[in-house]
Design a protein around this motif. Structure first.
Motif, PDB file in Angstrom:
ATOM      1  N   HIS A   7      -9.139  44.869 -97.274  1.00 53.81           N
ATOM      2  CA  HIS A   7      -9.436  44.550 -98.670  1.00 53.81           C
ATOM      3  C   HIS A   7     -10.586  43.549 -98.744  1.00 53.81           C
ATOM      4  O   HIS A   7     -10.493  42.452 -98.190  1.00 53.81           O
ATOM      5  CB  HIS A   7      -8.194  43.967 -99.354  1.00 53.81           C
ATOM      6  CG  HIS A   7      -7.050  44.925 -99.434  1.00 53.81           C
ATOM      7  ND1 HIS A   7      -6.267  45.243 -98.339  1.00 53.81           N
ATOM      8  CD2 HIS A   7      -6.552  45.648-100.481  1.00 53.81           C
ATOM      9  CE1 HIS A   7      -5.332  46.114 -98.711  1.00 53.81           C
ATOM     10  NE2 HIS A   7      -5.486  46.375 -99.993  1.00 53.81           N
ATOM     11  N   ASN A   9     -12.378  43.066-101.907  1.00 52.29           N
ATOM     12  CA  ASN A   9     -12.713  42.892-103.329  1.00 52.29           C
ATOM     13  C   ASN A   9     -12.650  41.395-103.652  1.00 52.29           C
ATOM     14  O   ASN A   9     -11.656  40.877-104.133  1.00 52.29           O
ATOM     15  CB  ASN A   9     -11.755  43.692-104.218  1.00 52.29           C
ATOM     16  CG  ASN A   9     -10.290  43.462-103.884  1.00 52.29           C
ATOM     17  OD1 ASN A   9      -9.922  43.347-102.717  1.00 52.29           O
ATOM     18  ND2 ASN A   9      -9.445  43.412-104.902  1.00 52.29           N
ATOM     19  N   TRP A  10     -13.747  40.706-103.366  1.00 51.05           N
ATOM     20  CA  TRP A  10     -13.792  39.245-103.451  1.00 51.05           C
ATOM     21  C   TRP A  10     -13.652  38.748-104.881  1.00 51.05           C
ATOM     22  O   TRP A  10     -14.257  39.284-105.803  1.00 51.05           O
ATOM     23  CB  TRP A  10     -15.098  38.717-102.851  1.00 51.05           C
ATOM     24  CG  TRP A  10     -15.404  39.240-101.490  1.00 51.05           C
ATOM     25  CD1 TRP A  10     -16.527  39.894-101.099  1.00 51.05           C
ATOM     26  CD2 TRP A  10     -14.565  39.161-100.325  1.00 51.05           C
ATOM     27  NE1 TRP A  10     -16.450  40.239 -99.778  1.00 51.05           N
ATOM     28  CE2 TRP A  10     -15.260  39.801 -99.277  1.00 51.05           C
ATOM     29  CE3 TRP A  10     -13.301  38.623-100.078  1.00 51.05           C
ATOM     30  CZ2 TRP A  10     -14.738  39.908 -97.986  1.00 51.05           C
ATOM     31  CZ3 TRP A  10     -12.771  38.732 -98.807  1.00 51.05           C
ATOM     32  CH2 TRP A  10     -13.482  39.360 -97.782  1.00 51.05           C
ATOM     33  N   GLU A  11     -12.869  37.701-105.028  1.00 51.26           N
ATOM     34  CA  GLU A  11     -12.681  37.081-106.340  1.00 51.26           C
ATOM     35  C   GLU A  11     -13.686  35.968-106.588  1.00 51.26           C
ATOM     36  O   GLU A  11     -13.927  35.592-107.741  1.00 51.26           O
ATOM     37  CB  GLU A  11     -11.259  36.524-106.438  1.00 51.26           C
ATOM     38  CG  GLU A  11     -10.184  37.607-106.362  1.00 51.26           C
ATOM     39  CD  GLU A  11      -8.777  37.036-106.340  1.00 51.26           C
ATOM     40  OE1 GLU A  11      -8.652  35.808-106.556  1.00 51.26           O
ATOM     41  OE2 GLU A  11      -7.824  37.796-106.126  1.00 51.26           O
ATOM     42  N   SER A 218      -6.408  49.371 -98.334  1.00 55.37           N
ATOM     43  CA  SER A 218      -7.219  49.312 -99.545  1.00 55.37           C
ATOM     44  C   SER A 218      -7.216  50.677-100.226  1.00 55.37           C
ATOM     45  O   SER A 218      -7.430  51.704 -99.583  1.00 55.37           O
ATOM     46  CB  SER A 218      -8.654  48.908 -99.197  1.00 55.37           C
ATOM     47  OG  SER A 218      -9.460  48.857-100.342  1.00 55.37           O
TER      48      SER A 218
END
Length: 245
Positions: A7, A9-11, A218
């Motif tokens: 995963h 999907n950087w915040e 993911s």
């Protein structure tokens, strides 16, 4: 083989930003939010720490001087009194006689401090870089476990459990290392969530780390039948251990 389905999907825009944010909020949320700056001075957290869990008893005096100087951007040196206090505290901790009352007394006498929250962030990054290198060595290379939310979860786990050497990591979480290199996500998830917290001290943190790690690759849940089978095998093999929690 390496762990797949990672995963990313950087915040907060990048692996390092997400890693730092996660560790900061787990180690010292008041300092991270700016609502409590007492962490710029030594504090008790089961050991003696400063900033975001930088352990003053785990790290030797030379490392403390070097890292604090870099973090503060100015020479920061332990005094002779600080050195005596820390050496005595390390000896008592090793002997199992360093009580909370004793360590609270020691931290009140230490003279060192960080100049700001950004300095505390720099100090955290310096220490985490040691864990990053050691983890890669333990796994046989960065390609075995690339930058991802899963890696952040394991770095956070290691930060509370062991010293940043490949030998210590391999000895502390051997089953997690094996699961990652075997691309067995479900078993690695179980190790993080349950087997890495047998004494129950870090239950909330281990749950947060396992949630970040993720039980599924993911993408959509159960898009791969083999993934579903892997999860079911994990629950079947470990059902007795899971029930204890």
């Amino acid at each position: 083989m390496a762990l797949t389905g990672l995963h990313t999907n950087w915040e907060n825009g990048s692996y390092f930003n997400d890693r730092n944010n996660f560790l900061k909020n787990k180690e010292n949320p008041g300092l991270a939010s700016g609502t409590d700056l007492s962490g710029l001075r030594p504090y008790y957290d089961g050991s003696l720490a400063i900033g975001y869990g930088f352990d003053l008893l785990q790290n030797d005096n030379a490392t403390i001087n070097s890292y604090l100087t870099t973090a503060n951007g100015q020479t920061t040196t332990l005094t002779a009194a600080d050195i005596t206090l820390l050496n005595e505290a390390r000896a008592k901790k090793k002997a199992g006689t360093a009580t909370k009352t004793y360590l609270e007394g020691v931290k009140n006498q230490l003279s060192i401090s960080l100049v700001s929250e950004p300095a505390a962030t720099t100090l955290l990054q310096l220490k985490l870089s040691e864990y990053e290198v050691a983890l890669d060595t333990a796994l046989g290379g960065h390609s075995q476990f690339e930058d991802s939310k899963e890696r952040i979860a394991v770095i956070s786990l290691l930060y509370t459990m062991t010293t940043p050497t490949s030998a210590a990591i391999s000895a502390t979480i051997p089953a997690t290392i094996k699961a990652i290199t075997n691309d067995n996500r479900a078993e690695a998830w179980f190790e993080i969530r349950y087997n890495s917290n047998k004494n129950g001290i870090h239950a909330n943190r281990r749950y947060a780390e396992s949630y970040l790690f993720g039980l599924y690759d993911s993408g959509a849940i159960f898009t791969d039948p083999n993934e579903a089978k892997e999860v079911m095998r994990m629950y079947t093999w470990n059902k007795d251990a899971i029930r204890k929690y």
